[in-house]
Design an enzyme around this catalytic site. Structure first.
Site, PDB file in Angstrom:
ATOM      1  N   ARG A  88      11.094   1.089  36.420  1.00 53.78           N
ATOM      2  CA  ARG A  88      12.060   2.191  36.457  1.00 53.78           C
ATOM      3  C   ARG A  88      11.448   3.522  36.046  1.00 53.78           C
ATOM      4  O   ARG A  88      12.120   4.555  36.084  1.00 53.78           O
ATOM      5  CB  ARG A  88      13.262   1.864  35.561  1.00 53.78           C
ATOM      6  N   GLU A 106      25.224  -6.908  35.113  1.00 52.20           N
ATOM      7  CA  GLU A 106      23.841  -6.963  35.583  1.00 52.20           C
ATOM      8  C   GLU A 106      23.471  -8.364  36.079  1.00 52.20           C
ATOM      9  O   GLU A 106      23.696  -9.349  35.382  1.00 52.20           O
ATOM     10  CB  GLU A 106      22.899  -6.578  34.437  1.00 52.20           C
ATOM     11  N   HIS A 135      20.054  -3.403  36.410  1.00 52.68           N
ATOM     12  CA  HIS A 135      20.870  -2.942  35.279  1.00 52.68           C
ATOM     13  C   HIS A 135      22.018  -2.070  35.799  1.00 52.68           C
ATOM     14  O   HIS A 135      22.106  -0.875  35.495  1.00 52.68           O
ATOM     15  CB  HIS A 135      19.979  -2.149  34.325  1.00 52.68           C
ATOM     16  N   ASP A 186      27.503  -6.831  24.327  1.00 53.41           N
ATOM     17  CA  ASP A 186      26.132  -7.013  24.827  1.00 53.41           C
ATOM     18  C   ASP A 186      25.876  -8.504  24.841  1.00 53.41           C
ATOM     19  O   ASP A 186      25.507  -9.100  23.830  1.00 53.41           O
ATOM     20  CB  ASP A 186      25.123  -6.292  23.936  1.00 53.41           C
ATOM     21  N   GLN A 201      10.628  -1.021  26.622  1.00 56.96           N
ATOM     22  CA  GLN A 201      11.932  -1.586  26.957  1.00 56.96           C
ATOM     23  C   GLN A 201      12.126  -1.658  28.465  1.00 56.96           C
ATOM     24  O   GLN A 201      11.948  -0.698  29.195  1.00 56.96           O
ATOM     25  CB  GLN A 201      13.029  -0.704  26.340  1.00 56.96           C
TER      26      GLN A 201
END
Length: 313
Positions: free
Chosen positions: A122, A289, A192, A239, A117
């Site tokens: 990150r 975002e 994000h 979302d 994901q």
């Protein structure tokens, strides 16, 4: 070197009055485990979980914190002392998972896909390669290169450079991705960003008329639509992807702040709040975002550049 980008400038960076640029050997810093101080920049291993982090302080009294793990900005405090970013209470700082909050990187994949994901950027240690100061505003540049961890998921050579500029009432970032391989590659990406908020009072303005991909109720089969509202609110789970979003949005965070979110070359936007999926903290944040949902393709030696500018009046 070819550049796939759009122009961007930060007014505070237009002055030629640069204080000396300092470069750091991050490996030497990690070995010494001592704090190092330059003009408006402190490097310390005393972050959460004893992870190395940078602390930026502007002459105007603002402050930001950036963890080298994930290249993640976790705090942006304006001169009043208010932190406009949010780190979730379930965030861990032991490198077993990405830092949940602040401004994490999604690269080279946004969302689910062929790899884990949101990709791997990150989950990796970035390096501090440059530090400078422009008229009291600290600027740092972080760097991420491919390695065995990234190549196990995405077998390409790349260089990502991430510049962070802190001024009195704003924080700006510039991401440049360069193909250092001998074959083309493609990627998607996002910042994000978690903003501190009181969700019942949150609204986002500037997205009316955008095409939408609503991932509620089925994220695997988003519903296509068009945004008709002047101000988007968050009464429940949200979302949603906004395609071809404008270059400036305004976030009313429900706490009295209006945050301008400007960008170049982040062509899309994503709004997210998990509602009861994160009952412990959903009332305290909202994600707005900047994203590149469609893939960017780079030929060898080509670069792609995108910027974000967060500011308050």
């Amino acid at each position: 070197m070819a550049m796939v980008s759009m122009p961007f400038s930060v007014r505070s960076l237009n002055s030629p009055n640069l204080r000396p640029t300092k470069r750091y050997s991050v490996m030497a810093f990690a070995a010494s485990r001592k704090e190092a101080v330059s003009v408006g920049v402190k490097i310390t291993t005393q972050g959460e979980g004893h992870l190395p982090k940078l602390v930026l302080t502007s002459d105007g009294g603002s402050e930001a914190e950036i963890y080298l793990f994930g290249g993640c900005i976790t705090s942006w405090k304006v001169p009043s002392g208010r932190d406009l970013l949010f780190v979730r209470p379930d965030a861990v700082f032991d490198k077993t998972k990405p830092i949940s909050g602040g401004i994490p990187h999604c690269f080279p994949q946004f969302g689910p896909g062929k790899m884990q994901q949101h990709g791997f950027a990150r989950n990796m240690d970035w390096s501090l390669v440059e530090s400078e100061n422009v008229e009291g505003n600290p600027i740092v540049t972080l760097e991420l290169k491919d390695g065995p961890y990234s190549r196990a998921m995405w077998d390409f050579s790349f260089l990502a450079r991430y510049k962070v500029i802190l001024s009195t009432k704003s924080i700006s970032t510039e991401l440049i991705v360069t193909n250092t391989d001998n074959k083309p590659f493609s990627f998607s990406s996002a910042l994000h960003t978690y903003f501190r908020a009181s969700i019942s009072g949150v609204s986002v303005k500037g997205l009316k008329g955008c095409k939408t991909l609503n991932k509620d109720p089925d994220p695997k089969n988003p519903i296509k639509g068009r945004e008709e509202r002047d101000a988007i609110i968050f009464p429940g789970f949200v979302d949603c992807i906004y395609l071809d979003a404008p270059e400036e949005l305004h976030l009313h965070n429900g706490l009295g702040d209006v945050i301008s979110i400007e960008n170049t070359n982040w062509s899309d936007a994503v709004l997210w709040n998990p509602h009861l999926q994160m009952e412990a903290c959903y009332k305290d944040f909202v994600c707005v975002e900047n994203a590149k949902i469609g893939t960017v393709q780079l030929e060898p030696k080509q670069s792609w550049r995108a910027t974000q500018h967060l500011s308050i009046a």
